[in-house]
Structure formats: C-alpha cells, structure tokens
Design a protein around this motif. Structure first.
Motif, short mmCIF file in Angstrom:
data_model
loop_
_atom_site.label_atom_id
_atom_site.label_comp_id
_atom_site.label_asym_id
_atom_site.label_seq_id
_atom_site.Cartn_x
_atom_site.Cartn_y
_atom_site.Cartn_z
N ARG A 445 0.92 -1.44 -0.10
CA ARG A 445 -0.23 0.15 -0.15
C ARG A 445 0.96 1.47 0.07
N ALA A 446 0.28 2.73 -0.76
CA ALA A 446 1.42 3.45 -0.47
C ALA A 446 0.13 4.22 -1.19
N LYS A 447 0.70 5.55 -1.16
CA LYS A 447 -0.37 6.62 -1.30
C LYS A 447 -0.38 7.24 -3.03
N LYS A 448 -1.13 7.74 -3.71
CA LYS A 448 -0.99 7.77 -4.79
C LYS A 448 -0.42 9.32 -5.00
N SER A 449 0.05 9.53 -4.49
CA SER A 449 1.06 11.20 -3.95
C SER A 449 2.06 10.65 -5.19
N SER A 450 2.77 11.64 -5.84
CA SER A 450 3.33 11.40 -6.99
C SER A 450 4.73 12.32 -6.41
N PHE A 451 5.70 11.95 -6.75
CA PHE A 451 7.68 12.69 -6.70
C PHE A 451 7.61 13.00 -8.74
N GLY A 452 7.86 13.97 -9.75
CA GLY A 452 8.35 13.62 -10.70
C GLY A 452 9.45 14.37 -10.98
N ILE A 453 11.14 14.38 -11.50
CA ILE A 453 11.83 15.59 -11.73
C ILE A 453 12.47 15.36 -13.33
N SER A 454 12.70 16.04 -14.16
CA SER A 454 12.64 16.35 -15.15
C SER A 454 14.05 16.89 -15.51
N ALA A 455 14.92 16.49 -16.18
CA ALA A 455 15.88 17.98 -16.78
C ALA A 455 15.28 18.46 -17.81
N LYS A 456 15.78 20.19 -17.65
CA LYS A 456 15.33 21.44 -17.92
C LYS A 456 15.26 21.49 -19.74
N VAL A 457 15.80 20.49 -19.86
CA VAL A 457 15.22 21.35 -21.61
C VAL A 457 14.30 19.67 -21.94
N TRP A 458 14.38 18.69 -20.72
CA TRP A 458 12.81 17.56 -21.56
C TRP A 458 11.82 18.43 -21.00
N ARG A 459 11.65 19.41 -20.71
CA ARG A 459 10.87 19.45 -19.67
C ARG A 459 9.03 19.29 -20.30
N TRP A 460 8.90 19.41 -21.70
CA TRP A 460 6.95 19.09 -22.14
C TRP A 460 7.06 18.03 -22.13
N VAL A 465 4.12 12.38 -19.92
CA VAL A 465 4.47 10.69 -18.72
C VAL A 465 3.72 11.23 -17.86
N TYR A 466 4.30 12.22 -16.76
CA TYR A 466 3.79 12.05 -15.63
C TYR A 466 2.68 12.60 -15.14
N ASP A 467 1.84 13.38 -16.24
CA ASP A 467 0.63 13.67 -16.23
C ASP A 467 -0.08 11.80 -15.22
N ALA A 468 0.54 10.39 -16.03
CA ALA A 468 -0.08 9.67 -16.12
C ALA A 468 -0.30 9.31 -14.54
N ILE A 469 0.57 9.58 -13.51
CA ILE A 469 0.74 9.84 -12.46
C ILE A 469 0.97 11.02 -11.24
N LYS A 470 0.58 11.94 -11.58
CA LYS A 470 0.97 13.22 -11.61
C LYS A 470 -0.42 13.39 -10.10
N SER A 471 -0.41 13.47 -8.37
CA SER A 471 -1.23 13.79 -7.86
C SER A 471 -0.58 14.87 -6.20
N GLY A 472 -0.85 16.14 -6.59
CA GLY A 472 0.06 16.74 -5.45
C GLY A 472 0.61 17.19 -5.72
N GLN A 473 1.32 17.36 -7.01
CA GLN A 473 3.33 17.90 -6.89
C GLN A 473 3.09 17.94 -8.25
N GLU A 474 3.89 19.36 -8.62
CA GLU A 474 4.37 19.84 -10.16
C GLU A 474 5.73 19.09 -10.02
N LEU A 475 6.10 18.68 -11.81
CA LEU A 475 6.87 18.49 -11.89
C LEU A 475 8.28 18.87 -11.56
N LYS A 476 9.07 18.82 -11.10
CA LYS A 476 10.69 19.53 -10.53
C LYS A 476 11.26 18.97 -11.86
#
Lengths: 650, 94
Positions: A445-460, A465-476
């Motif tokens: 069991r784990a919370k559905k909240s997420s962490f994501g980090i991307s190299a700035k050049v690949w933001r978009w 991809v991050y949209d599939a799991i995003k919950s509560g926190q923007e992509l860093k």
C-alpha cells in the motif's frame, strides 16, 4: 500343450449357479475398475467436445473441426460426442468440456442439455461454450426455472434491463477488446480488433450475439458496432454487449463463453490462438503458480553455505506467503539436479543465459506458471547480453531480461510476466535477504501522491508522461532543483516516482540539463532518510537500472529497493526519448507502464502490456519498429516481484 | 523526389542545430535502416504482413561526451531518421 479337453471334466462341476448377488457385485466391481482405469488413462490433458450444432446449415458447421484442430495441435487428447448422446456422468473424466453450437439458431433448446451444463459449472467444471445464438435463443424462448438458471449460472447473461427482458442483438461488427484479460494475451497476444464476418447477416443471424452480462462475469471483447434493422444501437448499450465473456467461480470453476460462431472469425490463425489462450486460462488459473529461478552454485560461491541457508529459509517463507494467497511457488535452481529431476530436466551452466532460457521454456511447458521471478543479479542469473540494435551510440551491447520473457527465439516482445530481485556486488547477503523479506509481505500500500523530476530541456516531453501519475505535486525541473537542494518532504511517503534525467555508467548520480550545464539532480544520498516504502519508480536515465558490479550505495535502483520500494523500472544502457510530445521510446514505455499500473494490474502484467503497447504504438506511428525502439524494448528491465501490485491509499 | 545523402545530412544537421544545439558541431554517422517489422514480432502482435516492399531510411547519429558538474562523463546522443524525400520520420535522443 495338451489339447485333449475343450472344457473342464464333468466330475469337477456342479449345476449350481453362482449366487445372483455375488455375480452382480463382481460385475459392478469389474465395471468400476474399468472406469477407474479409463479415467486414470484420460487424466490430464483431455478434452470432451460436445457437438451441439443441430441446425440444417451443415455447410457452415466447422466449429467442432476448429476446436479439434486447436486441441490436437496442443497435444491434447480429444473426444467428440453428439449432444444427444453425451452422458453427464463421464464429464468429470475430462479436463475441459467444450459445448459447441456454431451457428445453430435454436441452440441448447432442450432442458436436459441445460441442466447438465448447470450442474457441471456448479461442480466447478471448466467449460468452453460456443455458439452464435445461445443467449438469443434462450431470450426468445426461455420461460422455465431451468432456463432462468441457465441464463444466470452458465451464460451469466443479464435478464432484466430496466423492467424488460434484455434484448440480445445479432447484427454486429468485429470483436473489439474491451478489458485486459489473460485470454487476450497469454500465451498469444490477440489483436485489439478481431475481424469477424458472419455467414448470415442481419437480425436473425445465428452467427453472433451481443450479450449484456451479469456483474459477476467479465466481458473481454465487445463489438465494433451493434445494429438492429440496419440502424446502430446506442453506444451506451453496445459498449456493454459482449461477444467474449468469462466467468470464474469461488469453487475453481471457469467458463469461457464465445457468443459467436468461432469459424466466422476471419483469420484461422486467430481462431486457433483464441482457443489456445482460453484453454491456457481454464487450466492455469485454477492453480496459479510462480516459478522462482536462481542458481544454488552461484549463491553458495558468492555468499557461503551459512548465508545460502538463510537465503533458502527466506525463499521458503516467501513460498509460504504465496501459498497463503492461493499461489504455488516452484523454486528452481538451474544448476541443481535435485530440483530438476522431478521434471525430467537436466541442470544447466548457471552462467549461460541461453541455456537458462531454454530451461525456463521447458519448465514453462511442464508447469505452466503464471509468473516468473529471477532471484539474484547478473552474477547469480545473468542478463542476456545482446548486440545493440542502434549499433553506434556508445553501447556495443545491451543487458536484457527480454529473452527470458519470450516463448520463442524472438527477443523483442515479451509473453511472460517476469521480474528480477537483484542482489548487489557485496558478499554480504543481507541486501538480498532484505528484499526477500519485503516481498514476503504481499500487500503493498502506498499513497497515490507522486514525485517527478525532469532535466529542464525535456520539460514538455516529461509533463506528458508525468500526467499519468501526477497527484499533489508539480513536476520538478533540474536545474534549478539539484540533489543538494532537494527537499525530503518532496519524496517522503510518495507512491509514484518519475525521473527523466541523464545518467552515467561511471557514477550513481542522475543529472539535469539546461543548455550545456549538467548538474547532479538526484543521488543515492537523497534516499538516505526518505520513506519510499512500497513505491513504484520509473526512470528514463541512461544506465538507470545498471547494477553490474554495483553496491547498494552505487546504484539508485538498488538504494530504492533497500528502502523497500516495491518496483523499479529502468534502462540498463543509454535510453532515448523525444524533446517534446508525443511520447516515444523511453517516454512511451514508462507512460504505458504507469497507465497499466493505474488500472490495477500486477507489476508483471503491467510490464508485459507496456512493452506490447509500446511496440504496437511505435509501429502505428512510424510504420515499423526502428533501432531505438528495439533497444528500448530490450534495455528496460523490472526489479520487482511480478505478482505484486500497488494498492493506492489516500 | 529522392535527395542525395548530402542533402539529407544538411536537413539532419539543421534540425539538430535547432533542437539540440549542444550537438551542433558534431559530424554525424549515417546508417541505413530498413523500415520493416520482424515477422515473429508481426505474429506475436497479431499484425498483418504488409503487402508493400519496405523502404529504407537514413539515420543520422550525433554523439559526444560531456562532463557533468560532478566530473562524470555523460554520453549525449541524438538520432534523426529521414526518408529518401527528406521528411524527418523521427528525432530522438538521450
């Protein structure tokens, strides 16, 4: 030899007959003995096909032949009986019963046939029911209690649709995959659309039914369209009207219901594969099992006898935990004769990945396990080392588990749910033992909240991809986020992690990018005090899953596992992705994996489906599977128990 | 209209200058890639074998090694796939 007497001498005989009760008892014993012998001889892979196609369209009666061909090709013993001649008392002698009606419009019209089928499924039988108008006919003519019971307990067809008897439509398009199910994937991946051409079109066709089902059944394929009098039926009705239906009972009984004439599926190859998959599901899921693969010799060489005994103790604990949830675990040391002789197989060189794959193929045929777990890293059970399809990108070879997941020589498309529980480079077994202890606990069991980090050049690209799991926190983005300013509450207690950053074969760190600046974005140290228990991690970093000669502190993948993450997916070599959407290569495979995890699939099922979907979408986009696509399929590996899945909590 | 290798290389190089300027001075390697699907993959995925003969595409690979802020060497690779008419089929990198 003395031929003087053709019968015993008269002086030895009486004229008293054997008492009737003695004669009867003996005759009964002889019959029982013969039946038991016959049953024992048939035990195992035997199929009874009952031909229930009694209509006058003989030229279209191919269904029984299709079934016979499929089963015989699989090495099964087959018996065919006519519906009017079959005796229910013999059905328990067979592994599987098939009742085939083909395009018979008045299918299963008699009460005896219905009652036999009701009794069979109630006793936990495994049944394939096939016919284009079974549901339709009973809807038209069924008025008795037996009819109702047949609809509910055998067809699992909904009777009541808002106060009226649910209409069963006949005018349908192609079969369309609606729900993920082993029948659609194992051992053959079936197309999402299966071409279907009825022999007779229209609303009185006996070739297909669109059936609304009870909540206790599962609709696998519905129809690309459903019509009546030439007009489309509403999508809300069509989408819940199925052609391929399954049911699984608490007492182990299974039903696969083809609400269509199987020989009207356009491709004979698909007919055969569908039957094979159905048989596989009927046989294997009644006793689900997992194959645990390791090397006794390599474990002892690396860790010593004492530690090996501790490892075995933990494996036994894991197998017991599987048993507690209804799975059978088979521990196979590839180099141990004691393990393999019961299956009439020989040990293989534990350093030879090709031989190990062949052994797994043989064990698969004998045990038909649902899941495969490789225990140990490259020094215990080696990755396959494959020439890089990209040729000249800096990697000459790719480390891959893909060949272990395939049932044939193709190494690109997986067919088995397989994960690896790696060990590290240390000669201390505590890390491997800790991973075995972790998977012995079956609830993740784990919370559905997420962490994501991307190299700035690949933001978009990363946002897609991050949209599939995003919950509560923007992509860093990195920069400005760096390893030394990353806040622990960003990663604590998160269920999902996504990394789209650079990696290196030399160091354990992952890197961001802005222009020509490559700062350290994440390191194993970031996990030192973090709680990532039960989390699912996907990384697109080059070498993100490289564990060759790495200790726990030298690989972020191993660090996550040490901190009790449930699943880690990453690449063993240089991984590719786009600068911006649409998702391709590593972006696409991770996106697909997360989509399937979010659907609630096990890690193993999600990983197979991700790779299959990836291949199909790549081909759809470009018309072919290019070199970076092939490398992506090979290099992405999963460190997890494939049987586990994530249970989200708020 | 079929373009020459030089023309195709110019398209790839211009694309990389825009998309991945860190690779703008790199001379690419060139590979031919047949646009086909292995038959076993077709069978497993339930795909029909295409009736047309597969065509080829050229893959331009730009690569260099850069140094990260901790001194690690990181490979930077970009691949641009272009068909014979100069259409960019795919652009991907690490």
């Amino acid at each position: 030899m003395n031929n003087e007497f053709i019968k015993p001498p008269a002086e030895e005989l009486t004229d008293l007959p054997v008492p009737l009760e003695v004669a009867k008892a003996r005759a009964a014993k002889v019959a029982d003995k013969a039946a038991a012998k016959a049953k024992a001889a048939r035990k195992g892979k035997t199929v009874l096909i009952i031909n229930g196609d009694n209509d006058i369209h003989f030229e279209d009666d191919q269904s029984v032949l299709v079934f016979m061909s499929a089963f015989q090709n699989m090495g099964d013993e087959v018996r065919v009986e006519q519906a009017k001649d079959t005796s229910y008392s013999t059905w328990s002698s067979y592994d599987i019963v098939v009742w085939s009606c083909g395009d018979d419009y008045s299918a299963i019209g008699d009460v005896n046939s219905k009652q036999m089928l009701i009794d069979y499924v109630a006793q936990g039988g495994r049944l394939i029911l096939e016919g284009g108008n079974i549901a339709g006919w009973i809807r038209e003519t069924g008025i008795t209690i037996v009819d109702r019971e047949f609809q509910e307990k055998v067809l699992h067809a909904e009777r009541n649709c808002g106060g009226y008897s649910c209409w069963v439509y006949h005018d349908v398009g192609d079969l369309k995959l609606e729900n993920t199910h082993p029948i659609a994937t194992t051992p053959n991946i079936l197309p999402e659309t299966i071409g279907f051409t009825p022999t007779e079109l229209g609303d009185k066709s006996g070739d297909a039914n669109a059936v609304r089902i009870l909540p206790d059944a599962t609709g696998i394929y519905n129809w690309s369209h459903v019509a009546y009098e030439g007009n489309l039926v509403k999508e809300s009705i069509a989408s819940i009207s199925y052609g391929l239906i399954t049911y699984e009972s608490e007492n182990g009984g299974r039903i696969v219901y083809f609400a269509f004439d199987i020989d009207d599926i356009d491709e004979p190859d698909i007919q055969q594969k569908l039957i094979q998959n159905s048989l596989n599901w009927l046989r294997t899921t009644s006793n689900p099992s997992a194959l645990i693969i390791s090397s006794k010799g390599q474990l002892i060489d690396k860790y010593g006898e004492d530690a090996f005994n501790q490892i075995e103790q933990k494996i036994n604990g894991y197998i017991q935990a599987l048993s507690n949830v209804g799975f059978t675990g088979y521990l196979i040391y590839v180099d141990d004769e004691n393990c393999l002789s019961p299956y009439e197989l020989n040990p293989v060189d534990p350093k030879d990945a090709t031989k190990i794959k062949e052994l797994i193929d043989d064990l698969d045929k004998k045990l038909v396990p649902n899941n495969f777990l490789i225990l140990g890293g490259h020094s215990i059970i080696p990755f396959h080392i494959i020439d890089n399809p990209c040729g000249d990108d800096g990697d000459t070879q790719v480390y891959s588990d893909n060949p272990y997941t395939s049932r044939d020589e193709d190494i690109l498309i997986p067919e088995r749910a397989l994960g690896r529980l790696p060990d590290d480079s240390s000669t201390n077994a505590s890390f491997l033992i800790s991973l075995l202890e972790a998977i012995t606990s079956r609830i993740k069991r784990a919370k559905k909240s997420s962490f994501g980090i991307s190299a700035k050049v690949w933001r978009w690209a990363s946002e897609s991809v991050y949209d599939a799991i995003k919950s509560g926190q923007e992509l860093k983005l990195s920069p400005p986020v760096l390893s030394n300013n990353l806040q622990i509450d960003w990663i604590n207690d998160k269920g999902y992690f996504y990394f789209n950053v650079h990696g290196s074969e030399e160091t354990p760190n992952w890197y961001g990018q802005e222009g020509s600046r490559y700062p350290v974005a994440f390191s194993p140290d970031n996990l030192a005090n973090a709680n990532v228990e039960n989390a699912v991690i996907c990384t697109e970093a080059c070498y993100g899953a490289n564990i060759i000669n790495k200790s726990v502190d030298e690989a972020i993948s191993l660090k996550f596992l040490e901190k009790k993450a449930a699943c880690f997916v990453g690449s063993t070599k240089i991984a590719y992705g786009p600068l911006s959407p649409p998702s391709t290569d590593a972006d696409l495979i991770v996106l697909k994996f997360y989509e399937h995890i979010k659907e609630g699939l096990t890690f193993g099922e999600a990983f197979i489906r991700a790779k299959q979907d990836f291949a199909l979408e790549t081909i759809r986009m470009y018309g072919y599977l290019d070199a970076t696509g092939k490398k992506t399929l090979l290099e992405f590996v999963m460190f997890a128990d494939p049987l586990l899945k994530l249970e989200e909590i708020e | 209209m079929t373009l020459t290798s030089e023309q195709l290389k110019k398209i790839a190089t211009e694309h990389i200058k825009k998309e991945s300027p860190e690779l703008k001075d790199v001379e690419p390697s060139i590979q031919e890639e047949e646009r086909s699907i292995p038959q076993k993959v077709e069978r497993k995925l339930g795909l029909e074998h295409p009736k047309k003969t597969p065509t080829n595409a050229k893959v331009f690979t730009f690569k260099k090694t850069v140094t990260a802020e901790d001194g690690a060497k990181i490979p930077i690779v970009s691949k641009v796939t272009i068909d014979e008419n100069g259409n960019i089929i795919k652009s991907t990198g690490n």
